[in-house]
Design a protein around this motif. Structure first.
Motif, PDB file in Angstrom:
ATOM      1  N   UNK A  45       0.824  -1.204   0.000  1.00  0.00           N
ATOM      2  CA  UNK A  45       0.000   0.000   0.000  1.00  0.00           C
ATOM      3  C   UNK A  45       0.862   1.259   0.000  1.00  0.00           C
ATOM      4  N   UNK A  46       2.068   1.156   0.466  1.00  0.00           N
ATOM      5  CA  UNK A  46       2.963   2.303   0.531  1.00  0.00           C
ATOM      6  C   UNK A  46       4.368   1.861   0.881  1.00  0.00           C
ATOM      7  N   UNK A  47       5.279   2.802   0.838  1.00  0.00           N
ATOM      8  CA  UNK A  47       6.678   2.504   1.135  1.00  0.00           C
ATOM      9  C   UNK A  47       6.852   1.998   2.567  1.00  0.00           C
ATOM     10  N   UNK A  48       6.080   2.542   3.495  1.00  0.00           N
ATOM     11  CA  UNK A  48       6.191   2.096   4.892  1.00  0.00           C
ATOM     12  C   UNK A  48       5.896   0.602   5.014  1.00  0.00           C
ATOM     13  N   UNK A  49       4.915   0.114   4.289  1.00  0.00           N
ATOM     14  CA  UNK A  49       4.586  -1.315   4.325  1.00  0.00           C
ATOM     15  C   UNK A  49       5.709  -2.146   3.718  1.00  0.00           C
ATOM     16  N   UNK A  50       6.310  -1.649   2.654  1.00  0.00           N
ATOM     17  CA  UNK A  50       7.449  -2.334   2.035  1.00  0.00           C
ATOM     18  C   UNK A  50       8.620  -2.409   3.007  1.00  0.00           C
ATOM     19  N   UNK A  51       8.910  -1.313   3.687  1.00  0.00           N
ATOM     20  CA  UNK A  51      10.017  -1.303   4.650  1.00  0.00           C
ATOM     21  C   UNK A  51       9.735  -2.221   5.834  1.00  0.00           C
ATOM     22  N   UNK A  52       8.491  -2.278   6.273  1.00  0.00           N
ATOM     23  CA  UNK A  52       8.128  -3.188   7.370  1.00  0.00           C
ATOM     24  C   UNK A  52       8.325  -4.642   6.948  1.00  0.00           C
ATOM     25  N   UNK A  53       7.944  -4.970   5.713  1.00  0.00           N
ATOM     26  CA  UNK A  53       8.154  -6.332   5.219  1.00  0.00           C
ATOM     27  C   UNK A  53       9.641  -6.649   5.158  1.00  0.00           C
TER      28      UNK A  53
END
Length: 173
Positions: A45-53
């Motif tokens: 959904x966003x860069x924050x979700x990518x970084x969390x993954x």
């Protein structure tokens, strides 16, 4: 819509063929299990979700996965020829005096002898002296303590590289 949701590279990562995304993610981190985990959680959904993954995948790396990830990183002070990413990340070493570069080479060798892998540090924004001091200090660590420091440094590197991937314009064929 937030800037991270409209990030062109993130849009590309979410919609690209698995083989293309795998190749791009390998440039971020060489660990196959990390790549697989990040791929499996698409779309983001966003860069924050990518970084969390990415953080989750880095935290889950076993010893083999950490070794595989570290094998994708050149020693500090010796980026691979033609590797613009490593050269940019290690630019703090570029203008260092020759004595400091020689000392860093010795520290890299001592570190590799003790721990069996390259000295990994998130070099972005660090001076040559800061990298040298970190290498000196970390040589005193136990292998167990050093493994967790390496994991944290890898997490930082992956976050920087993924943020860049998410924001850049995809190359047009």
């Amino acid at each position: 819509m937030t800037a991270s949701r409209s990030a062109p590279g993130l849009t590309w990562l979410n919609s690209s063929a698995e083989s293309d995304a795998r190749t791009a993610l390998h440039e971020v981190c060489a660990a196959r299990s990390w790549i697989g985990t990040v791929l499996a959680r698409r779309p983001y959904a966003g860069t924050a979700a990518l970084l969390a993954a990415s953080d989750d995948a880095t935290g889950a790396l076993d010893a083999d996965g950490l070794a595989e990830a570290m094998a994708g990183h050149p020693p500090i002070g010796r980026p691979e020829p033609g590797d613009a990413t490593s050269a940019r990340e290690q630019r703090g070493m570029a203008g260092a005096p020759e004595e400091l570069k020689a000392e860093m080479l010795e520290l890299n060798l001592a570190y590799q002898e003790k721990f069996g892998h390259v000295f990994l540090i998130c070099a972005t924004g660090l001076t040559a002296g800061q990298m040298r001091d970190a290498a000196r200090s970390r040589l005193a660590n136990s292998p167990e303590a050093e493994r967790e420091i390496v994991r944290t440094e890898l997490m930082k590197i992956n976050r920087i590289r993924l943020s860049g991937l998410a924001e850049r314009e995809p190359e047009r064929a």
